[in-house]
Motif scaffolding. Sequence first.
Motif, mmCIF file in Angstrom:
data_model
loop_
_atom_site.group_PDB
_atom_site.id
_atom_site.type_symbol
_atom_site.label_atom_id
_atom_site.label_comp_id
_atom_site.label_asym_id
_atom_site.label_seq_id
_atom_site.Cartn_x
_atom_site.Cartn_y
_atom_site.Cartn_z
ATOM 1 N N LEU A 44 0.808 -1.213 0.000
ATOM 2 C CA LEU A 44 0.000 0.000 0.000
ATOM 3 C C LEU A 44 0.847 1.271 0.000
ATOM 4 O O LEU A 44 0.487 2.270 -0.632
ATOM 5 C CB LEU A 44 -0.929 -0.015 1.217
ATOM 6 C CG LEU A 44 -1.914 1.139 1.357
ATOM 7 C CD1 LEU A 44 -2.850 1.202 0.153
ATOM 8 C CD2 LEU A 44 -2.717 0.990 2.649
ATOM 9 N N ASP A 45 1.975 1.262 0.690
ATOM 10 C CA ASP A 45 2.776 2.477 0.817
ATOM 11 C C ASP A 45 3.315 2.961 -0.529
ATOM 12 O O ASP A 45 3.533 4.163 -0.712
ATOM 13 C CB ASP A 45 3.935 2.254 1.788
ATOM 14 C CG ASP A 45 3.459 2.032 3.218
ATOM 15 O OD1 ASP A 45 2.334 2.477 3.533
ATOM 16 O OD2 ASP A 45 4.190 1.411 4.007
ATOM 17 N N TRP A 114 -2.865 -5.653 2.729
ATOM 18 C CA TRP A 114 -3.059 -4.213 2.522
ATOM 19 C C TRP A 114 -4.536 -3.835 2.630
ATOM 20 O O TRP A 114 -4.862 -2.714 3.015
ATOM 21 C CB TRP A 114 -2.515 -3.791 1.163
ATOM 22 C CG TRP A 114 -2.939 -4.692 0.038
ATOM 23 C CD1 TRP A 114 -2.242 -5.750 -0.483
ATOM 24 C CD2 TRP A 114 -4.181 -4.649 -0.672
ATOM 25 N NE1 TRP A 114 -2.970 -6.357 -1.482
ATOM 26 C CE2 TRP A 114 -4.160 -5.704 -1.625
ATOM 27 C CE3 TRP A 114 -5.296 -3.818 -0.611
ATOM 28 C CZ2 TRP A 114 -5.227 -5.946 -2.501
ATOM 29 C CZ3 TRP A 114 -6.359 -4.059 -1.475
ATOM 30 C CH2 TRP A 114 -6.318 -5.118 -2.407
ATOM 31 N N ARG A 117 -5.719 -2.806 6.065
ATOM 32 C CA ARG A 117 -5.310 -1.449 6.447
ATOM 33 C C ARG A 117 -6.294 -0.397 5.931
ATOM 34 O O ARG A 117 -6.395 0.692 6.491
ATOM 35 C CB ARG A 117 -3.906 -1.154 5.909
ATOM 36 C CG ARG A 117 -2.802 -1.961 6.577
ATOM 37 C CD ARG A 117 -1.460 -1.677 5.945
ATOM 38 N NE ARG A 117 -1.094 -0.260 6.007
ATOM 39 C CZ ARG A 117 -0.042 0.264 5.381
ATOM 40 N NH1 ARG A 117 0.735 -0.520 4.642
ATOM 41 N NH2 ARG A 117 0.228 1.549 5.488
ATOM 42 N N LEU A 118 -7.030 -0.737 4.883
ATOM 43 C CA LEU A 118 -7.980 0.204 4.294
ATOM 44 C C LEU A 118 -9.377 0.090 4.896
ATOM 45 O O LEU A 118 -10.213 0.967 4.669
ATOM 46 C CB LEU A 118 -8.070 -0.044 2.782
ATOM 47 C CG LEU A 118 -6.804 0.247 1.978
ATOM 48 C CD1 LEU A 118 -6.952 -0.272 0.555
ATOM 49 C CD2 LEU A 118 -6.521 1.746 1.969
ATOM 50 N N VAL A 166 -7.679 -6.015 10.975
ATOM 51 C CA VAL A 166 -6.878 -4.794 11.088
ATOM 52 C C VAL A 166 -5.701 -5.009 12.036
ATOM 53 O O VAL A 166 -4.553 -4.624 11.739
ATOM 54 C CB VAL A 166 -7.753 -3.619 11.564
ATOM 55 C CG1 VAL A 166 -6.893 -2.409 11.918
ATOM 56 C CG2 VAL A 166 -8.772 -3.241 10.491
ATOM 57 N N SER A 169 -3.106 -7.387 10.483
ATOM 58 C CA SER A 169 -2.405 -6.718 9.395
ATOM 59 C C SER A 169 -1.384 -5.720 9.930
ATOM 60 O O SER A 169 -0.306 -5.544 9.343
ATOM 61 C CB SER A 169 -3.414 -6.001 8.493
ATOM 62 O OG SER A 169 -2.761 -5.245 7.502
ATOM 63 N N ALA A 170 -1.704 -5.072 11.042
ATOM 64 C CA ALA A 170 -0.774 -4.105 11.630
ATOM 65 C C ALA A 170 0.524 -4.782 12.066
ATOM 66 O O ALA A 170 1.624 -4.265 11.821
ATOM 67 C CB ALA A 170 -1.437 -3.409 12.819
ATOM 68 N N SER A 173 2.502 -5.655 8.965
ATOM 69 C CA SER A 173 3.107 -4.477 8.345
ATOM 70 C C SER A 173 4.394 -4.075 9.054
ATOM 71 O O SER A 173 5.384 -3.705 8.405
ATOM 72 C CB SER A 173 2.117 -3.304 8.369
ATOM 73 O OG SER A 173 1.001 -3.568 7.554
ATOM 74 N N ARG A 177 8.049 -4.042 7.208
ATOM 75 C CA ARG A 177 8.843 -2.819 7.111
ATOM 76 C C ARG A 177 10.260 -3.016 7.616
ATOM 77 O O ARG A 177 11.183 -2.324 7.183
ATOM 78 C CB ARG A 177 8.160 -1.678 7.876
ATOM 79 C CG ARG A 177 6.942 -1.102 7.182
ATOM 80 C CD ARG A 177 6.580 0.268 7.741
ATOM 81 N NE ARG A 177 6.257 0.234 9.159
ATOM 82 C CZ ARG A 177 5.039 0.017 9.654
ATOM 83 N NH1 ARG A 177 4.027 -0.217 8.818
ATOM 84 N NH2 ARG A 177 4.825 0.036 10.947
#
Length: 233
Positions: A44-45, A114, A117-118, A166, A169-170, A173, A177
Amino acid sequence: MREADRRTALGSVWLRDEPEPTRNRLSRDDIVAAAIRVLDRDGLDAFSMRAMAAELGTAATSALYWRIATKDDLLELIVDTVFAEAFVETEGDWREQVTDVVTAAYQALWEHPWAARLLPTHAGLGPNYQALTDRVQHILVTAGFKGTHLDSAVSAVIHYLIGSAVADSAWLSVVRRSGLSEPRWASRSADRMGVDAGHLTAYLSRESTAGPEARFASGLRVILVGLRPRQIF
């Protein structure tokens, strides 16, 4: 009202008419499918309309805007498309049926992390999301849930699904990263978090009996065991 304002009025792509066909060879479905490919590959980023134009071989992003007015509109469309992957045949009692439906939705979101996250900002009005909610509601109505108790039961199930997706997914993520594998990230982070590295590794691992999918299944059972049909208006 200006044309640009009309195309973004009411804040959601689902509350506006789809643009009229043009000579543009790109359909809305083409763009959505390409967006999912880009997000699955790059995350997504890194997502942008310029990246979309490059993926589609389009010289200018303006070609995309003929079909989809804004990036937010596109994100709404792709999140709802992910929910289309969640429809499965169900059998058994009402708890087993709800479990099948909601677990399929959770797994679809896991395959496209992703998308989770949305969810807080780009889900809720699309037809596939609504169909998921309607299906859970239909199962509960058939089981005898009524009135405000029905509304509360549907909310409990759907909100648990969204919240779990959510949160999981966090975690994913953060690990991604870092550029590290889950076990390596856990071993280097556990001391800073004040937890056992083995426990943290298991918590993150999809294959673990303490991992996200197992926790989701266990938590869903707790919710469904606590629900009982009763008549409250």
